[in-house]
Design a protein around this motif. Sequence first.
Motif, PDB file in Angstrom:
ATOM      1  N   LEU A 138      -5.602 -15.379  23.044  1.00  0.00           N
ATOM      2  CA  LEU A 138      -4.793 -14.555  23.948  1.00  0.00           C
ATOM      3  C   LEU A 138      -3.875 -13.573  23.160  1.00  0.00           C
ATOM      4  O   LEU A 138      -3.950 -12.429  23.510  1.00  0.00           O
ATOM      5  N   PRO A 139      -3.267 -13.894  22.146  1.00  0.00           N
ATOM      6  CA  PRO A 139      -2.290 -12.930  21.635  1.00  0.00           C
ATOM      7  C   PRO A 139      -2.783 -11.718  20.981  1.00  0.00           C
ATOM      8  O   PRO A 139      -2.241 -10.506  21.409  1.00  0.00           O
ATOM      9  N   PRO A 140      -3.806 -11.522  20.312  1.00  0.00           N
ATOM     10  CA  PRO A 140      -4.806 -10.454  19.953  1.00  0.00           C
ATOM     11  C   PRO A 140      -4.804  -9.632  21.100  1.00  0.00           C
ATOM     12  O   PRO A 140      -4.970  -8.257  21.209  1.00  0.00           O
ATOM     13  N   VAL A 141      -5.660 -10.229  22.266  1.00  0.00           N
ATOM     14  CA  VAL A 141      -6.044  -9.416  23.264  1.00  0.00           C
ATOM     15  C   VAL A 141      -4.790  -8.774  24.147  1.00  0.00           C
ATOM     16  O   VAL A 141      -4.863  -7.562  24.504  1.00  0.00           O
ATOM     17  N   LEU A 142      -3.479  -9.473  24.192  1.00  0.00           N
ATOM     18  CA  LEU A 142      -2.391  -8.982  24.783  1.00  0.00           C
ATOM     19  C   LEU A 142      -1.886  -7.859  23.894  1.00  0.00           C
ATOM     20  O   LEU A 142      -1.313  -6.856  24.386  1.00  0.00           O
ATOM     21  N   ALA A 143      -2.141  -7.911  22.594  1.00  0.00           N
ATOM     22  CA  ALA A 143      -1.847  -6.857  21.689  1.00  0.00           C
ATOM     23  C   ALA A 143      -2.316  -5.660  21.859  1.00  0.00           C
ATOM     24  O   ALA A 143      -1.950  -4.490  22.040  1.00  0.00           O
ATOM     25  N   GLY A 144      -3.689  -6.011  22.088  1.00  0.00           N
ATOM     26  CA  GLY A 144      -4.530  -4.472  22.545  1.00  0.00           C
ATOM     27  C   GLY A 144      -4.320  -4.139  23.588  1.00  0.00           C
ATOM     28  O   GLY A 144      -4.297  -2.922  23.783  1.00  0.00           O
ATOM     29  N   LEU A 145      -4.039  -4.655  24.774  1.00  0.00           N
ATOM     30  CA  LEU A 145      -3.407  -4.161  25.958  1.00  0.00           C
ATOM     31  C   LEU A 145      -2.249  -3.059  25.754  1.00  0.00           C
ATOM     32  O   LEU A 145      -2.140  -1.984  26.155  1.00  0.00           O
ATOM     33  N   VAL A 146      -1.318  -4.009  24.922  1.00  0.00           N
ATOM     34  CA  VAL A 146      -0.085  -3.020  24.742  1.00  0.00           C
ATOM     35  C   VAL A 146      -0.451  -1.684  23.845  1.00  0.00           C
ATOM     36  O   VAL A 146      -0.136  -0.623  24.122  1.00  0.00           O
ATOM     37  N   MET A 147      -1.261  -1.838  22.930  1.00  0.00           N
ATOM     38  CA  MET A 147      -1.582  -0.814  22.110  1.00  0.00           C
ATOM     39  C   MET A 147      -2.325   0.160  22.865  1.00  0.00           C
ATOM     40  O   MET A 147      -2.350   1.405  22.516  1.00  0.00           O
ATOM     41  N   THR A 148      -3.126  -0.141  23.753  1.00  0.00           N
ATOM     42  CA  THR A 148      -3.821   0.664  24.540  1.00  0.00           C
ATOM     43  C   THR A 148      -2.871   1.586  25.299  1.00  0.00           C
ATOM     44  O   THR A 148      -3.067   2.963  25.391  1.00  0.00           O
ATOM     45  N   VAL A 149      -1.764   1.412  25.745  1.00  0.00           N
ATOM     46  CA  VAL A 149      -0.957   1.902  26.651  1.00  0.00           C
ATOM     47  C   VAL A 149      -0.092   2.955  25.585  1.00  0.00           C
ATOM     48  O   VAL A 149       0.187   4.292  25.742  1.00  0.00           O
TER      49      VAL A 149
END
Length: 230
Positions: A138-149
């Motif tokens: 989950l943490p890398p996936v959430l980081a990917g969402l934030v970095m996408t924005v």
Amino acid sequence: MVGLRAQKLCTAKYLTSIVFRVYSAGVLDFRPHRIRRRAQPRLLPAGAVDDLRFIRQTMERSAAFTAVSGWGQIAVGVSALVAAWVAAQRAPLPWLRVWLVEAGIAVALALGTTQHKAARAGSPLTSGPGRKFALSLLPPVLAGLVMTVVMVRGGLVRDLPGMWLMLYGAGVVTGGAFSVAIVPVMGICFMTLGVTAFMSPAAWGNGFMAAGFGGLHVIFGFLILRRYGG
């Protein structure tokens, strides 16, 4: 007098022999015997319950999460290939929308097939290995969402494929530490492809997405299906 003698003779002749025959027949057994008593249920000592609980928790911690679905990985890969075909030759924002929709479809497919395989194996996703797998992914996936924005706001849409592939691969590696050995290998392949995408022309980004989220998922899905079933 004669009658008394006759009675004594009768007693000596018949009754004595009868008694002798009865007792010599082995009715009475003078050998020692053990007295069997009904076994009483033994209660476990107070510490034994805690020991059993500790053993069960240790086994859960050491067990691998084997509910990663091969069919699920193949389905995710096929949907990604379709998304890559749809997103090809599109402007940056429509391209981004296609892949965001694909991300939602992929999550639904992965969760559904994994839940089905876990239920068949009698190992729910909330078990020790399943929970650790999810918390590590989950943490890398959430980081990917934030970095996408952040990257979309900064006009760095061209760099999204490399970032997505790298962070997704990192999540698969960390989550795969609690799964079968082939899962971390898949994560390393995703990370390698992400680094290559960063160093390649931006026009190749959609091709890297197809190769990673499409091709790697299909290949490793078949390997998981063959080696671990389901």
